[in-house]
Design an enzyme around this catalytic site. Structure first.
Site, PDB file in Angstrom:
ATOM      1  N   ASP A  94       0.844  -1.086  -0.004  1.00 54.74           N
ATOM      2  CA  ASP A  94      -0.071  -0.171   0.185  1.00 54.74           C
ATOM      3  C   ASP A  94       0.813   1.380   0.229  1.00 54.74           C
ATOM      4  O   ASP A  94       0.385   2.343   0.330  1.00 54.74           O
ATOM      5  CB  ASP A  94      -1.174  -0.064   1.279  1.00 54.74           C
ATOM      6  N   LYS A 130       1.935   2.116  -4.993  1.00 57.38           N
ATOM      7  CA  LYS A 130       2.421   1.645  -6.183  1.00 57.38           C
ATOM      8  C   LYS A 130       1.367   2.011  -7.310  1.00 57.38           C
ATOM      9  O   LYS A 130       1.899   2.024  -8.475  1.00 57.38           O
ATOM     10  CB  LYS A 130       2.754   0.280  -6.262  1.00 57.38           C
ATOM     11  N   GLY A 181      -4.292  -4.134  -3.972  1.00 58.10           N
ATOM     12  CA  GLY A 181      -5.424  -3.052  -4.258  1.00 58.10           C
ATOM     13  C   GLY A 181      -4.534  -1.966  -4.677  1.00 58.10           C
ATOM     14  O   GLY A 181      -3.886  -1.284  -3.731  1.00 58.10           O
ATOM     15  N   HIS A 182      -4.644  -1.408  -5.748  1.00 62.33           N
ATOM     16  CA  HIS A 182      -4.023  -0.203  -6.536  1.00 62.33           C
ATOM     17  C   HIS A 182      -4.709   0.739  -6.896  1.00 62.33           C
ATOM     18  O   HIS A 182      -5.785   0.560  -7.720  1.00 62.33           O
ATOM     19  CB  HIS A 182      -3.005  -0.808  -7.475  1.00 62.33           C
ATOM     20  N   GLN A 210       2.169  -6.165  -3.223  1.00 62.81           N
ATOM     21  CA  GLN A 210       2.685  -6.159  -1.696  1.00 62.81           C
ATOM     22  C   GLN A 210       3.772  -5.513  -1.525  1.00 62.81           C
ATOM     23  O   GLN A 210       4.061  -4.504  -2.214  1.00 62.81           O
ATOM     24  CB  GLN A 210       2.596  -7.606  -1.349  1.00 62.81           C
TER      25      GLN A 210
END
Ligand code: GDP
Ligand code: IMO
Ligand code: MG
Length: 437
Positions: free
Chosen positions: A18, A21, A45-46, A228
């Site tokens: 988080d 990225k 989750g990007h 990650q």
């Protein structure tokens, strides 16, 4: 300086995930032909925000949001076809068509519903010692891969092979589930629904290693999107409070089938502070009240699970370790604006354990939970930073903080992010990173 043409550049998380990225990859993607995911699955989750739109990408590389750019989901990922189809449909609703631009590896492993069930059951069985997984079935799917009983995308597409493979796996899973968790798995209608999903994704499936190497041979460029972060890496992270794949840059090579010699650079992404979701030691974790303030200002709630993220000061020991493991050439610092109102900022420069300074990151979480961080306190700037486009316009104390990070790690700061939107970004001139754009 060399442009990215014919090159592969990797973007990796330098902390516990988080780091931003998605935002960074979205910004850089306009200069590359491909973006490619090499590890993890829809546990990621990007978040990407531009022109009033907000996207949270889980499996599909963030570059898909850039018109005409191609995106690859590589062999090292684990793919839940239900999640993939839903993500494609969501993009379509926002006017983004992935056809002809999204490619899925025929070698990636498939996540089935029983993986999700086993993820949840294993977490429940761990009780207070739970990892705090995203419950997406990621760990159990990688377990099957390593145990050499996994079902891959190429098997999913073969209507003759799939029933036999599934039958064997389900018999084994049910025996384990009965013995360990005392119940049978829900497998009614599984084959039929997965054959239907296979029909939906068939058009995306190719040999992605051949595709990417061919592209590089032709002089096209590939931006590799890590998922990650370093401290969640299966080998080098805070084991067992990690994910089940290789988040560091080495994973990019194995996960995509791009040789290490083809990696031309590595961009590490860090927040101006640290966060972590899930359990496990967190040396620089802030006391509740401070953490709450950062969580609110930084909107630190999981993009996938909505869980509040734990917040802490920047940990330079972690970043030094990340630089070493991934060979970070250029560091991106995100969320600088979250400190805009902060009177003082602390950064951890070393770990003390039983009165001694530790030279290396301890391998075990038991030791890590007992270390005393050594802090350096720097003055805050207490001025707004969003909207600034040039480093020289940043408040002096903000520049001092960035220079301090750069000096401590002996690495350039290639990009600074001062807001979640695409254009709240500063790219200093004369850096390696600027040279790749
Ligand atoms: P990722 O998993 O590394 O892509 O990061 P996430 O998207 O899960 O979490 C990063 C969060 O911070 C998202 O909500 C982003 O919109 C947000 N974000 C990224 N960069 C910045 C920044 O510079 N400032 C602020 N305030 N938010 C940012
Ligand atoms: P992105 O790509 C933050 C964490 C989970 C849990 C541990 C294991 O958005 O940075 P898993 O479901 O993978 O078995 O969970 O890893 N985790 C993440 N934390 N960002 C992520 O991805 C994460 N992916 C997994 O919270 O602690
Ligand atoms: Mg995330």
């Amino acid at each position: 300086m060399d442009k990215a043409k014919g090159k592969a550049i990797a973007v990796v998380g330098a902390q516990w995930g988080d780091e931003g990225k998605g935002k960074v990859v979205d910004y850089l993607a306009s200069s590359f032909d491909y973006t490619a995911r090499y590890a993890g699955g829809h546990n990621a989750g990007h978040t990407v925000i531009f022109d009033g739109h907000r996207f949270v990408l889980q499996l599909i590389p963030s570059g898909i949001l850039r018109e005409g750019k191609k995106a690859v989901i590589g062999a090292g990922t684990v793919v839940d076809p239900v999640a993939l189809v839903a993500e494609i449909e969501n993009l379509k609703k926002s006017g983004i068509d992935v056809r002809g631009r999204l490619f899925l590896s025929n070698r990636a492993h498939v996540i089935f519903p029983y993986h999700r069930e086993m993820d949840k059951a294993a977490e429940a069985a761990r009780g207070a010692g739970k990892i705090g997984t995203t419950s997406r079935g990621i760990g159990p799917a990688y377990e099957d891969k390593m145990a050499r009983r996994g079902i891959r995308i190429c098997d999913l597409l073969d209507a003759e092979r799939l029933p036999k493979k599934l039958e064997c796996v389900i018999a084994e899973k049910n025996a384990i589930s009965r013995a360990t968790y005392g119940h049978e798995l829900e497998t009614q209608g599984l084959l039929e629904s997965y054959l239907e999903l296979a029909a939906h994704i068939r058009g995306l499936v190719v040999d992605t290693a051949a595709l990417l190497n061919g592209a590089l041979n032709k002089g096209e460029s590939v931006l590799i999107e890590g998922a990650q972060g370093t401290m969640l890496d299966i080998d080098h992270g805070t084991y067992p409070y990690v994910t089940s794949s290789s988040a560091t840059s080495g994973g990019a090579s194995t996960g995509l089938g791009i040789a290490p010699t083809r990696l031309a650079g590595v961009v590490g992404v860090t927040k101006a502070y640290t966060t972590r979701v899930g359990s496990g030691p967190f040396p620089t974790e802030m006391p509740d009240l401070d953490a709450q303030a950062v969580r609110e200002r930084g909107n630190e709630f999981g993009a996938v699970t909505g869980r509040p993220r734990r917040c802490g000061w920047l940990d330079l020991v972690v970043l030094r370790y990340a630089k070493m493991l991934s060979g970070i050439d250029s560091l991106v610092v995100t969320k600088l604006d979250v400190f805009d109102a902060q009177p003082e900022i602390k950064a951890c420069t070393g770990y003390r354990y039983k009165g001694e300074t530790l030279a290396e990151m301890p391998p075990d979480v038991e030791t890590l939970a007992q270390i005393q961080p050594e802090y350096k306190t720097l003055p805050g700037w207490q001025k707004p930073t969003p909207g600034i486009r040039d480093v020289k316009d940043l408040p002096g104390a903000a520049r001092d903080y960035l220079n301090f990070i750069s000096d401590q790690l002996e690495v350039e700061i290639g990009m600074i992010s001062t807001g979640p939107e695409r254009d709240a970004t500063i790219v200093p001139r004369g850096t390696k990173l600027a040279g790749w754009l």
